[in-house]
Design a protein around this motif. Structure first.
Motif, PDB file in Angstrom:
ATOM      1  N   ALA A   1      45.927  42.816  39.085  1.00 59.34           N
ATOM      2  CA  ALA A   1      46.114  43.285  37.711  1.00 59.34           C
ATOM      3  C   ALA A   1      47.580  43.375  37.333  1.00 59.34           C
ATOM      4  O   ALA A   1      47.934  43.312  36.143  1.00 59.34           O
ATOM      5  CB  ALA A   1      45.451  44.653  37.535  1.00 59.34           C
ATOM      6  N   ALA A   2      48.465  43.512  38.342  1.00 58.03           N
ATOM      7  CA  ALA A   2      49.894  43.637  38.061  1.00 58.03           C
ATOM      8  C   ALA A   2      50.590  42.292  37.906  1.00 58.03           C
ATOM      9  O   ALA A   2      51.767  42.245  37.512  1.00 58.03           O
ATOM     10  CB  ALA A   2      50.566  44.436  39.170  1.00 58.03           C
ATOM     11  N   ALA A   3      49.910  41.212  38.196  1.00 60.90           N
ATOM     12  CA  ALA A   3      50.516  39.875  38.081  1.00 60.90           C
ATOM     13  C   ALA A   3      50.747  39.522  36.620  1.00 60.90           C
ATOM     14  O   ALA A   3      49.883  39.730  35.769  1.00 60.90           O
ATOM     15  CB  ALA A   3      49.622  38.833  38.749  1.00 60.90           C
ATOM     16  N   GLN A   4      51.912  38.976  36.345  1.00 59.35           N
ATOM     17  CA  GLN A   4      52.274  38.617  34.977  1.00 59.35           C
ATOM     18  C   GLN A   4      51.892  37.160  34.706  1.00 59.35           C
ATOM     19  O   GLN A   4      52.632  36.246  35.035  1.00 59.35           O
ATOM     20  CB  GLN A   4      53.782  38.826  34.758  1.00 59.35           C
ATOM     21  N   GLY A   5      50.713  36.963  34.134  1.00 62.24           N
ATOM     22  CA  GLY A   5      50.238  35.614  33.823  1.00 62.24           C
ATOM     23  C   GLY A   5      50.808  35.112  32.523  1.00 62.24           C
ATOM     24  O   GLY A   5      51.713  35.723  31.963  1.00 62.24           O
ATOM     25  N   PRO A   6      50.269  34.020  32.005  1.00 64.91           N
ATOM     26  CA  PRO A   6      49.166  33.256  32.600  1.00 64.91           C
ATOM     27  C   PRO A   6      49.646  32.292  33.686  1.00 64.91           C
ATOM     28  O   PRO A   6      50.817  31.938  33.746  1.00 64.91           O
ATOM     29  CB  PRO A   6      48.589  32.495  31.404  1.00 64.91           C
ATOM     30  N   PHE A   7      48.680  31.862  34.518  1.00 66.64           N
ATOM     31  CA  PHE A   7      48.990  30.978  35.634  1.00 66.64           C
ATOM     32  C   PHE A   7      48.231  29.666  35.478  1.00 66.64           C
ATOM     33  O   PHE A   7      47.078  29.649  35.057  1.00 66.64           O
ATOM     34  CB  PHE A   7      48.605  31.648  36.956  1.00 66.64           C
ATOM     35  N   ASP A   8      48.908  28.592  35.864  1.00 67.55           N
ATOM     36  CA  ASP A   8      48.258  27.282  35.850  1.00 67.55           C
ATOM     37  C   ASP A   8      47.162  27.199  36.905  1.00 67.55           C
ATOM     38  O   ASP A   8      46.101  26.627  36.678  1.00 67.55           O
ATOM     39  CB  ASP A   8      49.290  26.174  36.114  1.00 67.55           C
TER      40      ASP A   8
ATOM     41  N   PRO B   1      35.841  42.807  43.347  1.00 66.16           N
ATOM     42  CA  PRO B   1      36.302  43.064  41.980  1.00 66.16           C
ATOM     43  C   PRO B   1      37.621  42.377  41.638  1.00 66.16           C
ATOM     44  O   PRO B   1      37.977  42.277  40.463  1.00 66.16           O
ATOM     45  CB  PRO B   1      36.458  44.593  41.942  1.00 66.16           C
ATOM     46  N   GLU B   2      38.347  41.911  42.666  1.00 67.73           N
ATOM     47  CA  GLU B   2      39.636  41.274  42.400  1.00 67.73           C
ATOM     48  C   GLU B   2      39.481  39.873  41.813  1.00 67.73           C
ATOM     49  O   GLU B   2      40.354  39.403  41.081  1.00 67.73           O
ATOM     50  CB  GLU B   2      40.473  41.204  43.674  1.00 67.73           C
ATOM     51  N   LEU B   3      38.384  39.190  42.134  1.00 69.32           N
ATOM     52  CA  LEU B   3      38.236  37.812  41.648  1.00 69.32           C
ATOM     53  C   LEU B   3      38.211  37.734  40.119  1.00 69.32           C
ATOM     54  O   LEU B   3      38.966  36.937  39.538  1.00 69.32           O
ATOM     55  CB  LEU B   3      37.011  37.141  42.260  1.00 69.32           C
ATOM     56  N   PRO B   4      37.388  38.498  39.420  1.00 73.22           N
ATOM     57  CA  PRO B   4      37.419  38.392  37.960  1.00 73.22           C
ATOM     58  C   PRO B   4      38.751  38.807  37.359  1.00 73.22           C
ATOM     59  O   PRO B   4      39.161  38.259  36.318  1.00 73.22           O
ATOM     60  CB  PRO B   4      36.282  39.321  37.503  1.00 73.22           C
ATOM     61  N   ILE B   5      39.451  39.740  38.012  1.00 74.35           N
ATOM     62  CA  ILE B   5      40.785  40.103  37.510  1.00 74.35           C
ATOM     63  C   ILE B   5      41.739  38.931  37.662  1.00 74.35           C
ATOM     64  O   ILE B   5      42.493  38.592  36.743  1.00 74.35           O
ATOM     65  CB  ILE B   5      41.315  41.341  38.262  1.00 74.35           C
ATOM     66  N   ALA B   6      41.706  38.292  38.848  1.00 74.16           N
ATOM     67  CA  ALA B   6      42.561  37.127  39.064  1.00 74.16           C
ATOM     68  C   ALA B   6      42.208  36.008  38.091  1.00 74.16           C
ATOM     69  O   ALA B   6      43.085  35.323  37.554  1.00 74.16           O
ATOM     70  CB  ALA B   6      42.429  36.646  40.508  1.00 74.16           C
ATOM     71  N   LEU B   7      40.913  35.818  37.853  1.00 67.57           N
ATOM     72  CA  LEU B   7      40.477  34.782  36.921  1.00 67.57           C
ATOM     73  C   LEU B   7      41.034  35.028  35.530  1.00 67.57           C
ATOM     74  O   LEU B   7      41.414  34.083  34.820  1.00 67.57           O
ATOM     75  CB  LEU B   7      38.954  34.736  36.892  1.00 67.57           C
ATOM     76  N   SER B   8      41.107  36.278  35.130  1.00 69.98           N
ATOM     77  CA  SER B   8      41.616  36.602  33.791  1.00 69.98           C
ATOM     78  C   SER B   8      43.086  36.271  33.637  1.00 69.98           C
ATOM     79  O   SER B   8      43.594  36.227  32.509  1.00 69.98           O
ATOM     80  CB  SER B   8      41.390  38.089  33.499  1.00 69.98           C
ATOM     81  N   LYS B   9      43.779  36.036  34.747  1.00 72.01           N
ATOM     82  CA  LYS B   9      45.206  35.711  34.695  1.00 72.01           C
ATOM     83  C   LYS B   9      45.469  34.212  34.522  1.00 72.01           C
ATOM     84  O   LYS B   9      46.615  33.794  34.364  1.00 72.01           O
ATOM     85  CB  LYS B   9      45.885  36.195  35.985  1.00 72.01           C
ATOM     86  N   ALA B  10      44.408  33.404  34.587  1.00 77.13           N
ATOM     87  CA  ALA B  10      44.579  31.958  34.430  1.00 77.13           C
ATOM     88  C   ALA B  10      44.857  31.614  32.970  1.00 77.13           C
ATOM     89  O   ALA B  10      44.423  32.310  32.045  1.00 77.13           O
ATOM     90  CB  ALA B  10      43.344  31.221  34.919  1.00 77.13           C
ATOM     91  N   LYS B  11      45.557  30.531  32.760  1.00 82.79           N
ATOM     92  CA  LYS B  11      45.811  30.089  31.393  1.00 82.79           C
ATOM     93  C   LYS B  11      44.599  29.319  30.885  1.00 82.79           C
ATOM     94  O   LYS B  11      43.757  28.849  31.684  1.00 82.79           O
ATOM     95  CB  LYS B  11      47.054  29.210  31.348  1.00 82.79           C
ATOM     96  N   PRO B  12      44.441  29.132  29.587  1.00 85.82           N
ATOM     97  CA  PRO B  12      43.352  28.285  29.071  1.00 85.82           C
ATOM     98  C   PRO B  12      43.413  26.894  29.695  1.00 85.82           C
ATOM     99  O   PRO B  12      44.475  26.267  29.742  1.00 85.82           O
ATOM    100  CB  PRO B  12      43.627  28.250  27.569  1.00 85.82           C
ATOM    101  N   GLY B  13      42.290  26.441  30.198  1.00 82.75           N
ATOM    102  CA  GLY B  13      42.251  25.141  30.859  1.00 82.75           C
ATOM    103  C   GLY B  13      42.755  25.174  32.289  1.00 82.75           C
ATOM    104  O   GLY B  13      42.847  24.121  32.935  1.00 82.75           O
TER     105      GLY B  13
END
Length: 306
Positions: A185-192, A201-213
């Motif tokens: 949750a502390a990661a400053q996205g978005p990420f490629d 529970p960490e997977l959906p949080i990490a997923l939310s940090k991805a950029k569109p596409g």
């Protein structure tokens, strides 16, 4: 010969037994094992071992019988190898397509620490594609795969954020050039690209940090907790993210082992060794690996010296 076998006991997961020396097939070399490196995933298998489980996938040692079909190195050659099982023994058979010759500059300790974690990191980053100039999030970065993936990704030009459980576990990754956080949750996205190995529970949080596409490569579940994804919650996050399941396995392993050895020899890859000890301490080491009391890789020596 002596071999380590599962006991099914949490406090002492393996014990020594006497066993016949294995007989190699035509395309296999017989290796005198000098160093072994257990992986945390193997400790999970030992909790409920199957009757035929012979653990051990990461070894370094000496060829004492060359393959009968003429493939692979000759007698007396030092090698690193990735057998399908059975490596926690004085002798192991390995297909010649799954070993690589060691130069004099690479000791058994560093060599044994390479196979499963190093091959996983190599193949994971190949799957991710070109990383130069791309933003990458890596969860579960404290373990062997995480360290190799961090160094390789940064070396390839990625801007990498690593998620580690504690500041201590993130120190070396920060020195390699990673931005270190202790919660996804502390990661400053978005990420490629998101490289996810925690699950739960960490997977959906990490997923939310991805950029569109963007892409999430799911390569582990260190939390041992299944992930739950909410379709409607995802609608509020990045659009059109691809989730790809990744597993490293698939022989031949020799070419990737040779690549890892070359990178170590060129000082472009540095195995982190958290413990080196005699293999009489294997049971205690496995417990410490399982409970995350070892940072980096543990290497066990069958002869007491590197």
């Amino acid at each position: 010969m002596r071999r380590l076998i599962p006991t099914g006991q949490a406090a002492r997961p393996v014990a020594f037994t006497e066993a016949p020396q294995p007989v190699p097939g035509p395309d296999e070399a017989l290796i005198k094992v000098e160093a072994i490196a257990p992986n945390r995933g193997e400790t999970f298998l030992l909790e409920h071992p199957t009757p035929d489980l012979l653990p051990g996938k990461d070894i370094a040692g000496l060829v004492v019988q060359a393959a009968a079909d003429g493939s692979g190195p000759g007698i007396g050659t030092r090698v690193v190898a990735h057998p399908t099982q059975g490596g926690w023994a004085e002798y192991a058979t390995v297909p010649t397509h799954s070993l690589a010759v060691l130069p004099d500059t690479i000791d058994n300790v560093r060599a044994a620490a390479l196979p499963l974690a190093g091959i996983t990191a190599l193949r994971l980053l190949r799957t991710a594609g070109s990383l130069a100039g791309r933003r990458v999030l890596l969860t579960g970065a404290s373990g062997g795969v995480g360290h190799y993936a961090t160094e390789l990704a940064i070396g390839a030009g990625a801007e990498l954020t690593a998620v580690t459980a504690t500041p201590e576990r993130g120190e070396r990754l920060a020195k390699l050039g990673a931005t270190v956080v202790h919660k996804a949750a502390a990661a400053q996205g978005p990420f490629d690209v998101v490289l996810e190995s925690t699950g739960g529970p960490e997977l959906p949080i990490a997923l939310s940090k991805a950029k569109p596409g963007g892409t999430l490569l799911w390569f582990g579940q260190a939390s041992r907790t299944p992930a739950t994804l909410d379709f409607f919650q995802l609608l509020g996050g990045p659009d059109r993210v691809t989730i790809q399941h990744f597993h490293y396995a698939g022989a031949p392993y020799g070419p990737d082992l040779a690549t890892l050895i070359r990178l170590v020899e060129q000082h472009r890859l540095h195995p982190e060794i958290g413990r080196v000890t005699d293999w009489t301490h294997t049971a205690d080491t496995l417990v410490d690996l399982r409970e995350r009391r070892i940072r980096g890789k543990a290497v066990l020596l069958t002869r007491g010296t590197p």
